[in-house]
Design an enzyme around this catalytic site. Structure first.
Site, short mmCIF file in Angstrom:
data_model
loop_
_atom_site.label_atom_id
_atom_site.label_comp_id
_atom_site.label_asym_id
_atom_site.label_seq_id
_atom_site.Cartn_x
_atom_site.Cartn_y
_atom_site.Cartn_z
N SER A 297 0.88 -1.31 -0.05
CA SER A 297 0.10 -0.01 -0.06
C SER A 297 0.87 1.31 -0.09
CB SER A 297 -0.81 -0.11 1.10
OG SER A 297 -1.33 1.33 1.54
N HIS B 153 -1.91 -2.36 -3.90
CA HIS B 153 -3.21 -1.96 -3.19
C HIS B 153 -3.26 -0.35 -2.97
CE1 HIS B 153 -6.14 -2.58 0.10
NE2 HIS B 153 -5.58 -1.72 0.65
N ASP C 214 -5.34 3.09 -2.23
CA ASP C 214 -6.31 3.24 -1.03
C ASP C 214 -7.05 4.62 -1.29
OD1 ASP C 214 -5.88 1.21 1.09
OD2 ASP C 214 -3.86 2.09 1.15
N MET D 48 -9.72 7.28 -0.23
CA MET D 48 -10.66 7.61 0.62
C MET D 48 -11.44 8.87 0.48
SD MET D 48 -7.97 7.10 3.60
CE MET D 48 -6.98 5.68 3.83
N HIS E 60 -8.62 -0.18 -3.07
CA HIS E 60 -9.29 -0.25 -1.88
C HIS E 60 -10.30 0.89 -1.66
CE1 HIS E 60 -9.11 -0.88 2.98
NE2 HIS E 60 -10.30 -0.84 2.26
N MET F 26 -12.54 2.96 0.16
CA MET F 26 -12.88 3.32 1.57
C MET F 26 -13.90 4.73 1.21
SD MET F 26 -9.60 2.70 3.63
CE MET F 26 -8.69 2.94 2.30
N MET G 259 -10.00 -5.99 7.66
CA MET G 259 -9.27 -5.17 7.97
C MET G 259 -8.78 -5.19 9.36
SD MET G 259 -9.16 -2.87 5.52
CE MET G 259 -8.23 -1.55 6.79
N ASP H 39 -5.48 -6.43 5.97
CA ASP H 39 -4.97 -4.87 5.53
C ASP H 39 -4.91 -4.15 6.68
OD1 ASP H 39 -4.17 -2.49 4.62
OD2 ASP H 39 -6.20 -2.16 3.66
C1 DX5 Z 1 -5.84 1.81 6.13
C2 DX5 Z 1 -5.49 1.32 4.49
C3 DX5 Z 1 -4.25 0.55 4.62
C4 DX5 Z 1 -2.96 0.98 5.15
C5 DX5 Z 1 -2.20 0.13 5.38
O1 DX5 Z 1 -6.97 2.58 6.14
O2 DX5 Z 1 -6.68 0.83 4.24
O3 DX5 Z 1 -4.03 -0.19 3.30
O4 DX5 Z 1 -2.41 1.87 4.14
O5 DX5 Z 1 -0.81 0.50 5.87
P1 DX5 Z 1 -0.01 0.06 7.02
O6 DX5 Z 1 0.39 -1.37 6.70
O7 DX5 Z 1 1.04 1.02 7.28
O8 DX5 Z 1 -1.07 -0.14 8.23
ZN ZN Z 2 -6.16 -0.54 2.33
#
Ligand code: DX5
Ligand code: ZN
Length: 230
Positions: free
Chosen positions: A13, A38, A40, A42, A72, A74, A143, A177
């Protein structure tokens, strides 16, 4: 069933990387042996943070042509970005069960758009809410932190969710994750996760290739062990 299901894969990520150099950070991960990326997304509603959307993915795609993009999502109302992400070149669209009243329609639309579908749950959501959807998706996501930020502490008490899915749904791809790195990978592997998201542990590593290889080997060994026991 998903292609190559049950195989150990490491998906870095890039959330905690230098986002002003997103493409080169992604490339650095690919050059270090990442099996997929991956990414992310948001929206400031589903989680209290903002990252990027499909316009950024569209710019990344030509620079990282053969890399599998696991989005991902979110985001609230995940249906609304399916088309945009497909057009931008996303390979998999992983949304949250909590974000929609109608996960089945969301899954159908993702598949109709030609992407793989993933469904995930936050730490406070019980795993059995996924029961009606597991056979419809390519991947489930557990998660192990509250979504929103990288670099949080791994929640080991989520492992029974992974065990439940592995026991009840055989070779489905199970992604984990949040807070996953060399010190927490064994728990994930033993529980039955095979798609490993790792952010800060890989991005901050002096040797990302070694860190990813180590985690992949731990997962592969656990898979082999479970196959022998079967
Ligand atoms: C958190 C994300 C993760 C995050 C993982 O909301 O979905 O993908 O970036 O990062 P680490 O491994 O640092 O927790
Ligand atoms: Zn993620």
């Amino acid at each position: 069933m998903a292609d190559g299901c049950g195989k150990a894969k490491i998906g870095p990520s890039i959330l905690n990387s230098d986002l002003s150099n997103l493409a080169s950070e992604c490339q650095r991960m690919v050059d270090s042996g990442a099996d997929y990326l991956h990414l992310d997304v948001m929206d400031g509603q589903f989680v209290p943070n903002l990252t990027f959307g499909h316009p950024v993915v569209k710019c990344l795609r030509p620079k990282l042509q053969n890399v599998f993009f696991d989005m991902h999502m979110m985001v609230a109302a995940p249906e609304q970005w399916i088309e945009g992400m497909q057009a931008a070149g996303a390979d998999q669209y992983t949304f949250h069960q909590e974000a929609t009243d109608d996960p089945k329609t969301c899954i159908r639309k993702i598949k109709e758009a030609g992407m793989k579908a993933g469904i995930g749950i936050k730490p406070n959501t019980p795993v059995n809410v996924l029961d009606p959807f597991v056979d419809l998706v390519d991947m489930v996501l557990i998660m192990t932190v509250e979504p929103g930020f990288g670099g949080q502490k791994f929640m080991g008490d989520m492992m029974p969710k992974i065990q439940y899915l592995r026991e009840h749904f055989g070779t489905i791809d199970i992604e984990v994750d949040g807070g996953v790195g060399p010190s927490t990978i064994q728990q994930c592997a033993d529980a039955g996760a095979n798609m490993i998201v790792s952010g800060s542990a890989v991005i901050g590593s002096d040797n990302p290739r070694e860190t990813m290889n180590y985690m992949r080997n731990v997962v592969e060994e656990a898979i082999q062990k479970s196959q022998l026991e079967r």
